[in-house]
Write an enzyme that holds these catalytic residues in place. Sequence first.
Site, PDB file in Angstrom:
ATOM      1  N   ASP A 142      -0.641   4.120 -12.493  1.00  0.00           N
ATOM      2  CA  ASP A 142      -0.199   2.781 -12.337  1.00  0.00           C
ATOM      3  C   ASP A 142       0.823   2.642 -13.429  1.00  0.00           C
ATOM      4  O   ASP A 142       0.945   1.709 -13.980  1.00  0.00           O
ATOM      5  CB  ASP A 142      -1.418   1.971 -12.815  1.00  0.00           C
ATOM      6  CG  ASP A 142      -1.077   0.413 -12.735  1.00  0.00           C
ATOM      7  OD1 ASP A 142      -0.264   0.191 -11.725  1.00  0.00           O
ATOM      8  OD2 ASP A 142      -1.926  -0.379 -13.208  1.00  0.00           O
TER       9      ASP A 142
ATOM     10  N   LYS B 138       6.375   3.760 -10.274  1.00  0.00           N
ATOM     11  CA  LYS B 138       5.995   4.294  -8.743  1.00  0.00           C
ATOM     12  C   LYS B 138       7.020   5.601  -8.353  1.00  0.00           C
ATOM     13  O   LYS B 138       6.614   6.553  -7.872  1.00  0.00           O
ATOM     14  CB  LYS B 138       6.367   3.210  -7.853  1.00  0.00           C
ATOM     15  CG  LYS B 138       5.697   1.758  -8.107  1.00  0.00           C
ATOM     16  CD  LYS B 138       4.272   1.822  -8.659  1.00  0.00           C
ATOM     17  CE  LYS B 138       3.760   0.909  -9.110  1.00  0.00           C
ATOM     18  NZ  LYS B 138       2.704   0.955 -10.629  1.00  0.00           N
TER      19      LYS B 138
ATOM     20  N   ASP C 228      -2.018   3.026  -7.708  1.00  0.00           N
ATOM     21  CA  ASP C 228      -1.646   1.566  -7.288  1.00  0.00           C
ATOM     22  C   ASP C 228      -0.370   1.062  -6.738  1.00  0.00           C
ATOM     23  O   ASP C 228       0.526   2.002  -7.108  1.00  0.00           O
ATOM     24  CB  ASP C 228      -1.673   0.753  -8.675  1.00  0.00           C
ATOM     25  CG  ASP C 228      -2.210  -0.798  -8.433  1.00  0.00           C
ATOM     26  OD1 ASP C 228      -2.589  -1.060  -7.388  1.00  0.00           O
ATOM     27  OD2 ASP C 228      -1.983  -1.417  -9.620  1.00  0.00           O
ATOM     28  N   ASN C 229      -0.221   0.237  -6.024  1.00  0.00           N
ATOM     29  CA  ASN C 229       1.115  -0.375  -5.364  1.00  0.00           C
ATOM     30  C   ASN C 229       1.922   0.614  -4.684  1.00  0.00           C
ATOM     31  O   ASN C 229       3.061   0.729  -4.735  1.00  0.00           O
ATOM     32  CB  ASN C 229       1.873  -1.245  -6.692  1.00  0.00           C
ATOM     33  CG  ASN C 229       1.177  -2.028  -7.305  1.00  0.00           C
ATOM     34  OD1 ASN C 229       0.702  -1.826  -8.669  1.00  0.00           O
ATOM     35  ND2 ASN C 229       0.628  -2.757  -6.774  1.00  0.00           N
TER      36      ASN C 229
ATOM     37  N   GLU D 135      -0.734  -9.406  -6.502  1.00  0.00           N
ATOM     38  CA  GLU D 135      -0.715  -9.847  -8.010  1.00  0.00           C
ATOM     39  C   GLU D 135       0.482 -10.349  -8.373  1.00  0.00           C
ATOM     40  O   GLU D 135       0.439 -11.016  -9.304  1.00  0.00           O
ATOM     41  CB  GLU D 135      -1.565  -9.036  -8.756  1.00  0.00           C
ATOM     42  CG  GLU D 135      -3.048  -8.915  -8.322  1.00  0.00           C
ATOM     43  CD  GLU D 135      -3.826  -7.537  -9.181  1.00  0.00           C
ATOM     44  OE1 GLU D 135      -3.423  -7.626 -10.457  1.00  0.00           O
ATOM     45  OE2 GLU D 135      -4.610  -7.078  -8.838  1.00  0.00           O
TER      46      GLU D 135
END
Length: 154
Positions: free
Chosen positions: A95, A98, A123-124, A153
């Site tokens: 997290d 990226k 994540d993401n 979010e």
Amino acid sequence: RIVERVLLEQAPLRVLELGTYCGYGTVLLAQGLPPGARLYTIEGDLRHAAVAEKVIRLAGFSEQMVELIVGPSEEVIPRLREKHGLMNANLVFMDHWKRCYLRDLQLLESHQLLAEGATILADNVLFPGAPHFLQYAKTCGKYHCKVHRARLEY
């Protein structure tokens, strides 16, 4: 909920988190660990790490259970075994930046820091996105890849 489910189902003893930020996710991870487990969390920003350290300790987690490591992931990962005693991780939660996901996964692989059958949660990966990481995970033949849709979010 995805992370909570993985922690409950797998009960990992060695967890690596890349991207501590303020420590909120770290505390949630630590709360879901079985007795005797250890969480290593890496944060590259000194200011974020200072806040996270306070949050983690105020939540009641000792340095023996949660070790906060400050430094860029590309420098810390190669030293995890020798300097921090992490032989391999059963669960990795990514997290952080990226653009670093693929590089850091390959660093974990090349330093043999992934336990057999390890789970990598990233994540993401769709938004803001980590397309090279996702392509690699899907096509390299080393992983069973599943994308979980979650609410936005941001």
